[in-house]
Design a protein around this motif. Sequence first.
Motif, PDB file in Angstrom:
ATOM      1  N   THR A 235     -13.614 -12.280  -8.800  1.00  0.00           N
ATOM      2  CA  THR A 235     -13.749 -10.860  -9.144  1.00  0.00           C
ATOM      3  C   THR A 235     -12.672  -9.988  -8.493  1.00  0.00           C
ATOM      4  OG1 THR A 235     -15.303 -10.586  -7.310  1.00  0.00           O
ATOM      5  CG2 THR A 235     -16.243 -11.057  -9.474  1.00  0.00           C
ATOM      6  N   ASP A 236     -11.782 -10.588  -7.702  1.00  0.00           N
ATOM      7  CA  ASP A 236     -10.754  -9.817  -6.996  1.00  0.00           C
ATOM      8  C   ASP A 236      -9.592  -9.439  -7.912  1.00  0.00           C
ATOM      9  OD1 ASP A 236     -11.971  -9.720  -4.508  1.00  0.00           O
ATOM     10  OD2 ASP A 236     -11.087 -11.601  -3.829  1.00  0.00           O
ATOM     11  N   ARG A 237      -8.917  -8.363  -7.515  1.00  0.00           N
ATOM     12  CA  ARG A 237      -7.641  -7.983  -8.121  1.00  0.00           C
ATOM     13  C   ARG A 237      -6.632  -7.786  -7.004  1.00  0.00           C
ATOM     14  NH1 ARG A 237      -8.328  -3.152 -12.414  1.00  0.00           N
ATOM     15  NH2 ARG A 237      -6.172  -2.924 -11.670  1.00  0.00           N
ATOM     16  N   LEU A 238      -5.424  -8.276  -7.230  1.00  0.00           N
ATOM     17  CA  LEU A 238      -4.418  -8.244  -6.171  1.00  0.00           C
ATOM     18  C   LEU A 238      -4.074  -6.821  -5.749  1.00  0.00           C
ATOM     19  CD1 LEU A 238      -2.633  -9.972  -4.367  1.00  0.00           C
ATOM     20  CD2 LEU A 238      -0.847  -9.862  -6.121  1.00  0.00           C
ATOM     21  N   ASP A 239      -4.007  -5.902  -6.728  1.00  0.00           N
ATOM     22  CA  ASP A 239      -3.669  -4.527  -6.368  1.00  0.00           C
ATOM     23  C   ASP A 239      -4.770  -3.883  -5.531  1.00  0.00           C
ATOM     24  OD1 ASP A 239      -5.363  -4.609  -8.546  1.00  0.00           O
ATOM     25  OD2 ASP A 239      -4.511  -2.837  -9.510  1.00  0.00           O
TER      26      ASP A 239
ATOM     27  N   ILE B 150      -5.749  -3.115   2.416  1.00  0.00           N
ATOM     28  CA  ILE B 150      -5.037  -3.443   3.658  1.00  0.00           C
ATOM     29  C   ILE B 150      -3.984  -2.400   3.997  1.00  0.00           C
ATOM     30  CG2 ILE B 150      -3.436  -5.121   4.687  1.00  0.00           C
ATOM     31  CD1 ILE B 150      -5.072  -7.302   3.242  1.00  0.00           C
ATOM     32  N   TYR B 151      -3.225  -1.937   3.000  1.00  0.00           N
ATOM     33  CA  TYR B 151      -2.107  -1.040   3.275  1.00  0.00           C
ATOM     34  C   TYR B 151      -2.400   0.426   2.932  1.00  0.00           C
ATOM     35  CZ  TYR B 151       0.388  -5.522   3.242  1.00  0.00           C
ATOM     36  OH  TYR B 151       0.796  -6.802   3.491  1.00  0.00           O
ATOM     37  N   GLU B 152      -3.566   0.684   2.335  1.00  0.00           N
ATOM     38  CA  GLU B 152      -3.921   2.032   1.868  1.00  0.00           C
ATOM     39  C   GLU B 152      -2.935   2.527   0.807  1.00  0.00           C
ATOM     40  OE1 GLU B 152      -4.402   4.615   5.200  1.00  0.00           O
ATOM     41  OE2 GLU B 152      -6.226   3.607   5.885  1.00  0.00           O
ATOM     42  N   MET B 153      -2.358   1.602   0.076  1.00  0.00           N
ATOM     43  CA  MET B 153      -1.531   1.890  -1.097  1.00  0.00           C
ATOM     44  C   MET B 153      -1.419   0.588  -1.881  1.00  0.00           C
ATOM     45  SD  MET B 153       2.236   2.226   0.659  1.00  0.00           S
ATOM     46  CE  MET B 153       2.897   0.969   1.755  1.00  0.00           C
ATOM     47  N   ASP B 154      -1.333   0.702  -3.207  1.00  0.00           N
ATOM     48  CA  ASP B 154      -1.322  -0.515  -4.025  1.00  0.00           C
ATOM     49  C   ASP B 154       0.070  -0.897  -4.540  1.00  0.00           C
ATOM     50  OD1 ASP B 154      -0.944   1.449  -5.886  1.00  0.00           O
ATOM     51  OD2 ASP B 154      -2.864   1.159  -6.906  1.00  0.00           O
ATOM     52  N   GLU B 155       1.088  -0.043  -4.254  1.00  0.00           N
ATOM     53  CA  GLU B 155       2.417  -0.314  -4.780  1.00  0.00           C
ATOM     54  C   GLU B 155       2.994  -1.666  -4.358  1.00  0.00           C
ATOM     55  OE1 GLU B 155       1.506   2.443  -3.346  1.00  0.00           O
ATOM     56  OE2 GLU B 155       1.991   4.162  -4.629  1.00  0.00           O
ATOM     57  N   PRO B 156       2.728  -2.153  -3.131  1.00  0.00           N
ATOM     58  CA  PRO B 156       3.394  -3.407  -2.711  1.00  0.00           C
ATOM     59  C   PRO B 156       2.814  -4.678  -3.324  1.00  0.00           C
ATOM     60  CG  PRO B 156       2.714  -2.063  -0.814  1.00  0.00           C
ATOM     61  CD  PRO B 156       2.009  -1.543  -2.009  1.00  0.00           C
ATOM     62  N   TYR B 157       1.870  -4.569  -4.303  1.00  0.00           N
ATOM     63  CA  TYR B 157       1.220  -5.793  -4.774  1.00  0.00           C
ATOM     64  C   TYR B 157       2.221  -6.763  -5.422  1.00  0.00           C
ATOM     65  CZ  TYR B 157       1.137  -3.985  -9.609  1.00  0.00           C
ATOM     66  OH  TYR B 157       1.477  -3.510 -10.854  1.00  0.00           O
ATOM     67  N   ILE B 158       3.316  -6.237  -6.017  1.00  0.00           N
ATOM     68  CA  ILE B 158       4.329  -7.126  -6.592  1.00  0.00           C
ATOM     69  C   ILE B 158       5.060  -7.880  -5.475  1.00  0.00           C
ATOM     70  CG2 ILE B 158       6.476  -7.203  -7.929  1.00  0.00           C
ATOM     71  CD1 ILE B 158       5.450  -4.841  -9.539  1.00  0.00           C
ATOM     72  N   GLN B 159       5.328  -7.176  -4.359  1.00  0.00           N
ATOM     73  CA  GLN B 159       5.935  -7.827  -3.202  1.00  0.00           C
ATOM     74  C   GLN B 159       5.017  -8.921  -2.654  1.00  0.00           C
ATOM     75  OE1 GLN B 159       6.980  -3.542  -1.565  1.00  0.00           O
ATOM     76  NE2 GLN B 159       7.703  -5.113  -0.162  1.00  0.00           N
ATOM     77  N   ILE B 160       3.709  -8.650  -2.651  1.00  0.00           N
ATOM     78  CA  ILE B 160       2.747  -9.628  -2.131  1.00  0.00           C
ATOM     79  C   ILE B 160       2.727 -10.862  -3.024  1.00  0.00           C
ATOM     80  CG2 ILE B 160       0.327 -10.036  -1.554  1.00  0.00           C
ATOM     81  CD1 ILE B 160       1.891  -8.074   0.271  1.00  0.00           C
TER      82      ILE B 160
ATOM     83  N   SER C  17       5.194 -11.962  -4.810  1.00  0.00           N
ATOM     84  CA  SER C  17       6.444 -12.678  -4.560  1.00  0.00           C
ATOM     85  C   SER C  17       6.390 -13.419  -3.222  1.00  0.00           C
ATOM     86  CB  SER C  17       7.611 -11.688  -4.574  1.00  0.00           C
ATOM     87  OG  SER C  17       8.818 -12.335  -4.241  1.00  0.00           O
ATOM     88  N   PHE C  18       5.840 -12.761  -2.207  1.00  0.00           N
ATOM     89  CA  PHE C  18       5.753 -13.371  -0.879  1.00  0.00           C
ATOM     90  C   PHE C  18       4.924 -14.649  -0.918  1.00  0.00           C
ATOM     91  CE2 PHE C  18       3.647 -13.898   3.236  1.00  0.00           C
ATOM     92  CZ  PHE C  18       4.717 -13.865   4.122  1.00  0.00           C
ATOM     93  N   ASN C  19       3.862 -14.646  -1.732  1.00  0.00           N
ATOM     94  CA  ASN C  19       2.983 -15.809  -1.826  1.00  0.00           C
ATOM     95  C   ASN C  19       3.424 -16.801  -2.906  1.00  0.00           C
ATOM     96  OD1 ASN C  19       0.309 -15.411  -0.054  1.00  0.00           O
ATOM     97  ND2 ASN C  19       1.000 -13.398  -0.758  1.00  0.00           N
ATOM     98  N   GLU C  20       4.588 -16.531  -3.511  1.00  0.00           N
ATOM     99  CA  GLU C  20       5.161 -17.415  -4.540  1.00  0.00           C
ATOM    100  C   GLU C  20       4.176 -17.651  -5.681  1.00  0.00           C
ATOM    101  OE1 GLU C  20       6.461 -20.946  -2.532  1.00  0.00           O
ATOM    102  OE2 GLU C  20       8.140 -19.933  -1.558  1.00  0.00           O
ATOM    103  N   LEU C  21       3.519 -16.556  -6.117  1.00  0.00           N
ATOM    104  CA  LEU C  21       2.596 -16.636  -7.243  1.00  0.00           C
ATOM    105  C   LEU C  21       3.384 -16.513  -8.553  1.00  0.00           C
ATOM    106  CD1 LEU C  21      -0.196 -14.253  -5.891  1.00  0.00           C
ATOM    107  CD2 LEU C  21      -0.180 -16.753  -5.799  1.00  0.00           C
ATOM    108  N   ASP C  22       2.882 -17.158  -9.599  1.00  0.00           N
ATOM    109  CA  ASP C  22       3.521 -17.061 -10.917  1.00  0.00           C
ATOM    110  C   ASP C  22       3.373 -15.664 -11.492  1.00  0.00           C
ATOM    111  OD1 ASP C  22       4.238 -19.703 -10.750  1.00  0.00           O
ATOM    112  OD2 ASP C  22       2.425 -20.423 -11.755  1.00  0.00           O
ATOM    113  N   GLY C  23       2.333 -14.967 -11.072  1.00  0.00           N
ATOM    114  CA  GLY C  23       2.082 -13.608 -11.544  1.00  0.00           C
ATOM    115  C   GLY C  23       1.011 -12.999 -10.660  1.00  0.00           C
ATOM    116  N   PHE C  24       0.606 -11.775 -11.017  1.00  0.00           N
ATOM    117  CA  PHE C  24      -0.426 -11.131 -10.208  1.00  0.00           C
ATOM    118  C   PHE C  24      -1.730 -10.933 -10.982  1.00  0.00           C
ATOM    119  CE2 PHE C  24       2.299  -7.891 -12.091  1.00  0.00           C
ATOM    120  CZ  PHE C  24       1.397  -7.080 -12.746  1.00  0.00           C
ATOM    121  N   ARG C  25      -1.754 -11.343 -12.259  1.00  0.00           N
ATOM    122  CA  ARG C  25      -2.957 -11.143 -13.064  1.00  0.00           C
ATOM    123  C   ARG C  25      -3.856 -12.376 -13.057  1.00  0.00           C
ATOM    124  NH1 ARG C  25      -2.595  -6.453 -15.779  1.00  0.00           N
ATOM    125  NH2 ARG C  25      -0.516  -5.602 -16.232  1.00  0.00           N
TER     126      ARG C  25
END
Length: 238
Positions: free
Chosen positions: A193-197, A203-213, A215-223
């Motif tokens: 049920t989680d969403r990366l954003d 954690i950061y009190e902003m959702d903009e860095p979710y693309i960086q996260i 990439s950092f975790n070497e995910l194929d995507g964020f969806r």
Amino acid sequence: MLDFGHKVEKLYVEPYKDAEFSQPVPESKFSALINPATYNFSYKFEFDESQAPGTSSTNLKFNRILPRDLKFDFLFDGTGVVKDMSVLSLGIANPFAKPVTVTEQIEEFKRKIIDFQSDRHRPYYLKIHWGELLFECVLKQMDIEYKVFAPDGKPIRAIAKCQFAETIADKKRAPKENRQSPDITHERLFNATDRLDHLTFKIYEMDEPYIQIASFNELDGFRKIQAGTKIYFPPIEK
């Protein structure tokens, strides 16, 4: 009227060699001649006050809680007028005993509390005990005020104004803090049920860095993130 039927509990300071307070210094406990009339705690908080040019104010961002300070006075008396009430209550005081001089009392205090540990290259860690007060600390500052003098100029009464700073060993501090700061790396187990954003915002009190996260975790995507995947959230610059 004083009740001599009860032993007076005296404030005392006990030195230790280590930050974990597991190695007391033998026969070095120092008891106050008279209990302090008051003691004061200071609580201090540090905020980031950096401000953009041309602005009139800023949103202060919390940085850290500074160690507490404890302040009180020690009395050193060589007149013989001030007696140890705990000794008097036991009926063992010698009225003809020569009073210990103020200089001797202060030197004893310095030897037990202040003196430098040659093997550890630092002063002692201290525990202050009195009633409900139990304070683990180091001596931060001491100012000695000499108040009464004999005709030959020798001090016969002095007050040591002491400031102690709280200290907590790293082993005790880490679990006590239970840190959830964005300044450290966090690990989360991704649920169905989680969403990366949303996790990023928590954690950061902003959702903009979710693309960086992603990439950092070497995910194929964020969806489409598989449930049970460990996601790491490193410190980032805001």
